[in-house]
Design a protein around this motif. Structure first.
Motif, PDB file in Angstrom:
ATOM      1  N   ALA A  60      33.825  42.696  32.063  1.00 60.04           N
ATOM      2  CA  ALA A  60      34.558  43.572  31.147  1.00 60.04           C
ATOM      3  C   ALA A  60      34.508  43.028  29.719  1.00 60.04           C
ATOM      4  CB  ALA A  60      36.007  43.728  31.612  1.00 60.04           C
ATOM      5  N   VAL A  68      36.299  49.018  27.650  1.00 62.95           N
ATOM      6  CA  VAL A  68      36.466  49.180  29.095  1.00 62.95           C
ATOM      7  C   VAL A  68      37.878  49.668  29.406  1.00 62.95           C
ATOM      8  CG1 VAL A  68      36.565  47.946  31.304  1.00 62.95           C
ATOM      9  CG2 VAL A  68      34.667  47.547  29.733  1.00 62.95           C
ATOM     10  N   ALA A  72      38.799  53.127  31.186  1.00 63.33           N
ATOM     11  CA  ALA A  72      39.493  53.055  32.471  1.00 63.33           C
ATOM     12  C   ALA A  72      40.884  53.678  32.404  1.00 63.33           C
ATOM     13  CB  ALA A  72      39.607  51.591  32.912  1.00 63.33           C
ATOM     14  N   LEU A  79      45.119  45.277  31.137  1.00 65.68           N
ATOM     15  CA  LEU A  79      43.855  44.920  31.766  1.00 65.68           C
ATOM     16  C   LEU A  79      43.649  43.409  31.745  1.00 65.68           C
ATOM     17  CD1 LEU A  79      41.363  45.936  33.173  1.00 65.68           C
ATOM     18  CD2 LEU A  79      40.288  46.246  30.948  1.00 65.68           C
ATOM     19  N   THR A  93      42.981  50.388  39.620  1.00 69.08           N
ATOM     20  CA  THR A  93      42.584  49.681  38.401  1.00 69.08           C
ATOM     21  C   THR A  93      41.198  49.067  38.569  1.00 69.08           C
ATOM     22  OG1 THR A  93      44.898  49.182  37.891  1.00 69.08           O
ATOM     23  CG2 THR A  93      43.222  47.857  36.774  1.00 69.08           C
ATOM     24  N   VAL A  97      37.957  50.134  36.343  1.00 70.87           N
ATOM     25  CA  VAL A  97      37.249  49.138  35.526  1.00 70.87           C
ATOM     26  C   VAL A  97      35.770  49.104  35.906  1.00 70.87           C
ATOM     27  CG1 VAL A  97      37.029  46.663  35.035  1.00 70.87           C
ATOM     28  CG2 VAL A  97      39.288  47.745  35.040  1.00 70.87           C
TER      29      VAL A  97
END
Length: 110
Positions: A60, A68, A72, A79, A93, A97
């Protein structure tokens, strides 16, 4: 006796002779999407889920954490927390991602 010449201060920047492993990995992941797939698959082989979270975080970061997170639909700070070593992200999640990074999850028989 030979004279030693010292570089004058302020005559341009000095480029580092070494690069950290993490910086090099992030750069390679950024330029080679196939490497990200191999890297995450190798991390999935480990019995410790923190290894996979760390690998996913590195991927990421290579893609741009803010980018990202936005793709997402997750706040960037959340995150970072979810993908930390103490993080415990939801499946949704992880899925978001991976999708934002252009990847998908797969399962195979042992």
């Amino acid at each position: 006796m030979a004279r030693v010449h010292k570089p004058a201060k302020g005559r341009g920047s000095v480029k580092a002779l070494t690069v950290s492993h993490r910086e090099r990995l992030i750069e390679e992941l950024r330029t080679d999407p196939e490497l990200a797939t191999e890297y995450l698959n190798a991390a999935a082989e480990d019995d410790d889920p923190r290894v996979y979270l760390a690998a996913l975080r590195t991927v990421a970061e290579a893609q741009g954490m803010a980018k990202v997170a936005k793709a997402a639909g997750v706040p960037r700070e959340s995150l970072y927390r979810a993908l930390s070593t103490g993080g415990n992200p939801r499946f949704s999640t992880l899925y978001a991602v991976l999708k934002a990074a252009g990847l998908k999850m797969a399962v195979q028989r042992l």
